[in-house]
Design a protein around this motif. Structure first.
Motif, PDB file in Angstrom:
ATOM      1  N   GLU A  91       0.815  -1.212   0.000  1.00 16.82           N
ATOM      2  CA  GLU A  91       0.000   0.000   0.000  1.00 16.82           C
ATOM      3  C   GLU A  91       0.853   1.269   0.000  1.00 16.82           C
ATOM      4  O   GLU A  91       0.334   2.359  -0.208  1.00 16.82           O
ATOM      5  CB  GLU A  91      -0.924   0.018   1.227  1.00 16.82           C
ATOM      6  N   ALA A  92       2.163   1.126   0.226  1.00 14.26           N
ATOM      7  CA  ALA A  92       3.042   2.290   0.384  1.00 14.26           C
ATOM      8  C   ALA A  92       3.421   2.942  -0.935  1.00 14.26           C
ATOM      9  O   ALA A  92       3.909   4.074  -0.953  1.00 14.26           O
ATOM     10  CB  ALA A  92       4.316   1.875   1.125  1.00 14.26           C
ATOM     11  N   GLY A  93       3.211   2.249  -2.042  1.00 14.97           N
ATOM     12  CA  GLY A  93       3.595   2.781  -3.340  1.00 14.97           C
ATOM     13  C   GLY A  93       3.129   1.841  -4.431  1.00 14.97           C
ATOM     14  O   GLY A  93       2.417   0.873  -4.164  1.00 14.97           O
ATOM     15  N   SER A  94       3.529   2.118  -5.649  1.00 12.56           N
ATOM     16  CA  SER A  94       3.086   1.285  -6.763  1.00 12.56           C
ATOM     17  C   SER A  94       4.253   0.592  -7.420  1.00 12.56           C
ATOM     18  O   SER A  94       5.402   1.042  -7.342  1.00 12.56           O
ATOM     19  CB  SER A  94       2.324   2.126  -7.796  1.00 12.56           C
ATOM     20  N   LEU A  95       3.975  -0.527  -8.065  1.00 15.07           N
ATOM     21  CA  LEU A  95       4.984  -1.315  -8.759  1.00 15.07           C
ATOM     22  C   LEU A  95       4.402  -1.819 -10.071  1.00 15.07           C
ATOM     23  O   LEU A  95       3.246  -2.250 -10.112  1.00 15.07           O
ATOM     24  CB  LEU A  95       5.408  -2.516  -7.909  1.00 15.07           C
ATOM     25  N   SER A  96       5.179  -1.757 -11.128  1.00 12.72           N
ATOM     26  CA  SER A  96       4.774  -2.361 -12.388  1.00 12.72           C
ATOM     27  C   SER A  96       4.942  -3.876 -12.281  1.00 12.72           C
ATOM     28  O   SER A  96       5.574  -4.380 -11.348  1.00 12.72           O
ATOM     29  CB  SER A  96       5.639  -1.821 -13.528  1.00 12.72           C
ATOM     30  N   GLN A  97       4.417  -4.611 -13.249  1.00 14.12           N
ATOM     31  CA  GLN A  97       4.569  -6.063 -13.234  1.00 14.12           C
ATOM     32  C   GLN A  97       6.030  -6.448 -13.345  1.00 14.12           C
ATOM     33  O   GLN A  97       6.484  -7.410 -12.707  1.00 14.12           O
ATOM     34  CB  GLN A  97       3.777  -6.703 -14.376  1.00 14.12           C
ATOM     35  N   GLU A  98       6.804  -5.678 -14.131  1.00 15.23           N
ATOM     36  CA  GLU A  98       8.241  -5.968 -14.251  1.00 15.23           C
ATOM     37  C   GLU A  98       8.947  -5.789 -12.908  1.00 15.23           C
ATOM     38  O   GLU A  98       9.831  -6.584 -12.549  1.00 15.23           O
ATOM     39  CB  GLU A  98       8.877  -5.055 -15.300  1.00 15.23           C
ATOM     40  N   GLN A  99       8.563  -4.767 -12.168  1.00 15.82           N
ATOM     41  CA  GLN A  99       9.162  -4.566 -10.840  1.00 15.82           C
ATOM     42  C   GLN A  99       8.759  -5.681  -9.883  1.00 15.82           C
ATOM     43  O   GLN A  99       9.583  -6.171  -9.093  1.00 15.82           O
ATOM     44  CB  GLN A  99       8.736  -3.212 -10.273  1.00 15.82           C
ATOM     45  N   ILE A 100       7.500  -6.072  -9.923  1.00 20.65           N
ATOM     46  CA  ILE A 100       7.035  -7.166  -9.064  1.00 20.65           C
ATOM     47  C   ILE A 100       7.844  -8.429  -9.336  1.00 20.65           C
ATOM     48  O   ILE A 100       8.294  -9.122  -8.410  1.00 20.65           O
ATOM     49  CB  ILE A 100       5.530  -7.415  -9.270  1.00 20.65           C
ATOM     50  N   ALA A 133       0.244  -4.631  -5.684  1.00 17.46           N
ATOM     51  CA  ALA A 133       0.660  -3.245  -5.421  1.00 17.46           C
ATOM     52  C   ALA A 133      -0.220  -2.307  -6.215  1.00 17.46           C
ATOM     53  O   ALA A 133      -0.315  -2.403  -7.440  1.00 17.46           O
ATOM     54  CB  ALA A 133       2.127  -3.045  -5.803  1.00 17.46           C
ATOM     55  N   GLY A 134      -0.865  -1.394  -5.494  1.00 17.10           N
ATOM     56  CA  GLY A 134      -1.739  -0.437  -6.144  1.00 17.10           C
ATOM     57  C   GLY A 134      -1.124   0.933  -6.231  1.00 17.10           C
ATOM     58  O   GLY A 134       0.077   1.124  -6.028  1.00 17.10           O
ATOM     59  N   LYS A 135      -1.950   1.899  -6.533  1.00 19.10           N
ATOM     60  CA  LYS A 135      -1.505   3.281  -6.646  1.00 19.10           C
ATOM     61  C   LYS A 135      -1.040   3.794  -5.290  1.00 19.10           C
ATOM     62  O   LYS A 135      -1.598   3.481  -4.258  1.00 19.10           O
ATOM     63  CB  LYS A 135      -2.661   4.150  -7.148  1.00 19.10           C
ATOM     64  N   ALA A 136       0.040   4.601  -5.304  1.00 19.91           N
ATOM     65  CA  ALA A 136       0.554   5.168  -4.055  1.00 19.91           C
ATOM     66  C   ALA A 136      -0.515   5.972  -3.361  1.00 19.91           C
ATOM     67  O   ALA A 136      -1.271   6.692  -3.983  1.00 19.91           O
ATOM     68  CB  ALA A 136       1.763   6.048  -4.350  1.00 19.91           C
ATOM     69  N   GLN A 137      -0.583   5.834  -2.039  1.00 28.04           N
ATOM     70  CA  GLN A 137      -1.586   6.556  -1.278  1.00 28.04           C
ATOM     71  C   GLN A 137      -1.024   6.923   0.079  1.00 28.04           C
ATOM     72  O   GLN A 137      -0.041   6.362   0.531  1.00 28.04           O
ATOM     73  CB  GLN A 137      -2.831   5.688  -1.092  1.00 28.04           C
ATOM     74  N   ARG A 138      -1.611   7.909   0.720  1.00 26.89           N
ATOM     75  CA  ARG A 138      -1.139   8.337   2.024  1.00 26.89           C
ATOM     76  C   ARG A 138      -1.520   7.295   3.066  1.00 26.89           C
ATOM     77  O   ARG A 138      -2.686   7.019   3.309  1.00 26.89           O
ATOM     78  CB  ARG A 138      -1.760   9.683   2.401  1.00 26.89           C
ATOM     79  N   ALA A 139      -0.480   6.693   3.663  1.00 23.44           N
ATOM     80  CA  ALA A 139      -0.724   5.734   4.735  1.00 23.44           C
ATOM     81  C   ALA A 139      -0.921   6.489   6.031  1.00 23.44           C
ATOM     82  O   ALA A 139      -0.556   7.657   6.150  1.00 23.44           O
ATOM     83  CB  ALA A 139       0.456   4.767   4.855  1.00 23.44           C
ATOM     84  N   ALA A 140      -1.496   5.816   7.015  1.00 22.96           N
ATOM     85  CA  ALA A 140      -1.743   6.471   8.295  1.00 22.96           C
ATOM     86  C   ALA A 140      -0.442   6.996   8.872  1.00 22.96           C
ATOM     87  O   ALA A 140       0.508   6.250   9.070  1.00 22.96           O
ATOM     88  CB  ALA A 140      -2.386   5.480   9.262  1.00 22.96           C
ATOM     89  N   GLY A 141      -0.389   8.306   9.111  1.00 28.55           N
ATOM     90  CA  GLY A 141       0.791   8.911   9.712  1.00 28.55           C
ATOM     91  C   GLY A 141       1.914   9.161   8.736  1.00 28.55           C
ATOM     92  O   GLY A 141       2.965   9.660   9.105  1.00 28.55           O
ATOM     93  N   ALA A 142       1.742   8.818   7.430  1.00 27.95           N
ATOM     94  CA  ALA A 142       2.826   9.009   6.476  1.00 27.95           C
ATOM     95  C   ALA A 142       2.992  10.478   6.150  1.00 27.95           C
ATOM     96  O   ALA A 142       2.034  11.241   6.135  1.00 27.95           O
ATOM     97  CB  ALA A 142       2.543   8.229   5.194  1.00 27.95           C
ATOM     98  N   GLN A 143       4.219  10.881   5.907  1.00 24.82           N
ATOM     99  CA  GLN A 143       4.508  12.242   5.535  1.00 24.82           C
ATOM    100  C   GLN A 143       5.083  12.251   4.136  1.00 24.82           C
ATOM    101  O   GLN A 143       5.817  11.371   3.739  1.00 24.82           O
ATOM    102  CB  GLN A 143       5.516  12.869   6.505  1.00 24.82           C
ATOM    103  N   GLY A 144       4.756  13.271   3.371  1.00 23.30           N
ATOM    104  CA  GLY A 144       5.330  13.426   2.055  1.00 23.30           C
ATOM    105  C   GLY A 144       4.728  12.497   1.019  1.00 23.30           C
ATOM    106  O   GLY A 144       5.254  12.370  -0.075  1.00 23.30           O
ATOM    107  N   ALA A 145       3.610  11.844   1.334  1.00 22.78           N
ATOM    108  CA  ALA A 145       3.051  10.892   0.383  1.00 22.78           C
ATOM    109  C   ALA A 145       2.543  11.581  -0.870  1.00 22.78           C
ATOM    110  O   ALA A 145       2.481  10.972  -1.935  1.00 22.78           O
ATOM    111  CB  ALA A 145       1.923  10.094   1.041  1.00 22.78           C
ATOM    112  N   ASP A 146       2.166  12.849  -0.768  1.00 17.27           N
ATOM    113  CA  ASP A 146       1.712  13.569  -1.954  1.00 17.27           C
ATOM    114  C   ASP A 146       2.810  13.685  -2.999  1.00 17.27           C
ATOM    115  O   ASP A 146       2.543  13.861  -4.188  1.00 17.27           O
ATOM    116  CB  ASP A 146       1.221  14.971  -1.576  1.00 17.27           C
ATOM    117  N   ASP A 147       4.049  13.613  -2.549  1.00 18.24           N
ATOM    118  CA  ASP A 147       5.174  13.737  -3.462  1.00 18.24           C
ATOM    119  C   ASP A 147       5.684  12.382  -3.932  1.00 18.24           C
ATOM    120  O   ASP A 147       6.633  12.313  -4.697  1.00 18.24           O
ATOM    121  CB  ASP A 147       6.335  14.475  -2.772  1.00 18.24           C
ATOM    122  N   HIS A 148       5.070  11.309  -3.449  1.00 22.73           N
ATOM    123  CA  HIS A 148       5.541   9.962  -3.792  1.00 22.73           C
ATOM    124  C   HIS A 148       4.988   9.584  -5.157  1.00 22.73           C
ATOM    125  O   HIS A 148       3.809   9.322  -5.322  1.00 22.73           O
ATOM    126  CB  HIS A 148       5.045   8.974  -2.739  1.00 22.73           C
TER     127      HIS A 148
END
Length: 480
Positions: A91-100, A133-148
């Motif tokens: 949930e912390a970020g996204s990955l393509s199939q190649e990255q997975i 792995a889905g689209k990057a999203q703000r996790a609880a308490g995460a900072q700077g997720a808008d820039d991820h």
């Protein structure tokens, strides 16, 4: 293995929830959020020092965000292995199939020893783990997720990017230090080249600190990083959950290029040698040193080129060399002899235990180049007189299917070093110590004596050493 299957059924999902970046004037603190659903959540931490006077807002740095996210993908395997949950939800970020596919390959090969020791024969690359792995999203308490940024498909480049060495402007070279002979050799080679060096140390201890000091690196050129494991994981390790070896050098890889980003350093010079490619179990791909192997180094190079462009160029300065050549060079650098340590058993007390496979290996590989008296001064005892280590010797030289699960050299170069030591001692009329006398009864002495020394002028062309340093490695450790 019954426990493996039972735990996977009981705990089917593991989550990489997010990460938190906290900045102060002196440091960056990273806190990761993992969870084994139905069992426990985990909050491991990393603390990176900032350069003196650094005023940048790192939470807005896109590459740093990707590096922090990627470091979490390596960190999670230490917690996932407790239950080996069949599904990992990122949930912390996204990955393509190649990255997975890339991460699954790292996890599977990096956990080869873990699966082997725990007798997990059911683990197969295609189904031991599903990563969602889905689209990057703000996790609880995460900072700077808008820039991820979303990692999948956002970078230009061709699939299967070709390996190539790179020449970059020299601002400085980051050298990870583990406290053993190998990193000392890299430091000395770089000092010969006149490069500006920075030591990178995770959880500093005596040998790592002393190595940097002996290399002449002051506090401004020593980057000490603190990694803290979650106490719940340590507690579960003592219970009926799975435990074992994880690819620690992959953590070194991702964390070191993160540190290089903070300090604007274009190169990270590792100290992994050619023999790290050899499997620990004969006839298999099980390798205790997988994340020190050239396969991992090459894979990591491709990954950073494709998905982390702008990060430091990561390579091993010693990749062309054998352990035999590294030991020969190190033997002449006597300023390190009293302070280097490679023993995992004695790591907490900064000592050589003198009774483990790593101690015996280092003793054997250095013995052709130093006197018996010098060896005893280094280790505190003559390990070669310890007959209780016969089985360990047999494992190291290939009389058993398995080498010890330690970072040790190849079977052939250990045998070569032993033959060299025996010949040297006998030429001087010295009595052979117990283990060497036993070795002469195995038939290996005659075999390797006849084969000759294949390692004195060895050079592995499969490496990523930039041209500016490749000639130095050859001149100092091959032709010298």
């Amino acid at each position: 293995m019954e426990t493996y299957l039972k735990l996977r059924e009981q705990y089917p999902r593991f989550f990489y929830r997010g990460y938190k970046i906290e900045e102060s004037k002196k440091e960056l603190k990273l806190t990761y959020s993992f969870e084994t659903e139905g069992l426990s959540s985990f909050r491991p931490e990393w603390i990176f020092p900032r350069p003196e006077g650094d005023r940048r807002c790192w939470k807005r740095d896109r590459l740093l965000q990707e590096l922090v996210f990627s470091l979490g993908l390596v960190e999670l395997v230490s917690y996932w292995k407790l239950t080996c949950s069949p599904q990992v939800v990122v949930e912390a970020g996204s990955l393509s199939q190649e990255q997975i596919d890339w991460w699954k390959d790292l996890y599977f090969n990096g956990l080869g020893e873990f699966f082997y020791i725990n007798r997990i024969n059911e683990a197969r690359l295609e189904d031991f783990m599903e990563i969602k792995a889905g689209k990057a999203q703000r996790a609880a308490g995460a900072q700077g997720a808008d820039d991820h940024r979303e990692a999948g498909g956002t970078f230009s480049g061709e699939a299967g990017i070709a390996l190539r060495t790179q020449e970059r402007p020299i601002k400085g070279v980051l050298v990870p230090i583990g406290g053993g002979k190998d990193s000392a050799v890299t430091l000395e080679l770089m000092r010969q080249a006149g490069e500006k060096l920075y030591a990178y140390v995770i959880n500093p201890r005596g040998a790592t600190l002393h190595t940097a000091e002996v290399a002449g690196l002051d506090a401004a050129h020593r980057i000490h990083v603190k990694r803290t494991l979650d106490v719940h994981m340590l507690e579960l390790n003592q219970k009926e959950f799975l435990n074992g070896h994880t690819p620690f050098s992959a953590l070194v890889a991702f964390s070191s290029i993160l540190a290089a980003r903070l300090y604007d350093l274009p190169y990270v010079a590792l100290s992994n040698e050619s023999s790290a490619n050899e499997s620990t179990v004969q006839g298999s791909t099980v390798n205790h040193q997988y994340s020190k192997s050239f396969k991992f180094e090459a894979d990591f190079h491709r990954y950073t080129e494709e998905y982390l462009p702008g990060s430091a160029y990561y390579f091993s300065m010693l990749r062309p060399l054998s352990e035999y050549q590294i030991a020969r060079y190190f033997a002449s650098r006597k300023q390190y002899h009293s302070i280097f340590r490679s023993c995992n058993v004695g790591s907490k007390t900064d000592s050589w235990c003198g009774r483990c496979p790593k101690c015996l290996f280092v003793y054997l590989i250095l013995s052709p180049f130093l006197t018996p008296e010098e060896m005893v001064r280094m280790f505190g005892r003559n390990i070669l007189e310890d007959e209780t280590m016969k089985v360990t010797l047999e494992q190291l030289v290939g009389l058993h299917e398995e080498k010890p699960f330690e970072c040790v050299g190849s079977r052939d170069e250990i045998n070569t070093a032993i033959v060299q030591t025996i010949d040297r001692m006998e030429a001087k009329g010295r009595r052979l110590p117990a283990l060497l006398a036993y070795y002469k009864t195995t038939g290996l002495y005659q075999r390797y004596k006849a084969a000759g020394n294949l390692y004195s002028s060895y050079y592995d062309e499969e490496n990523l050493v930039p041209a500016r340093w490749a000639s130095l490695v050859k001149d100092s450790c091959v032709n010298g």
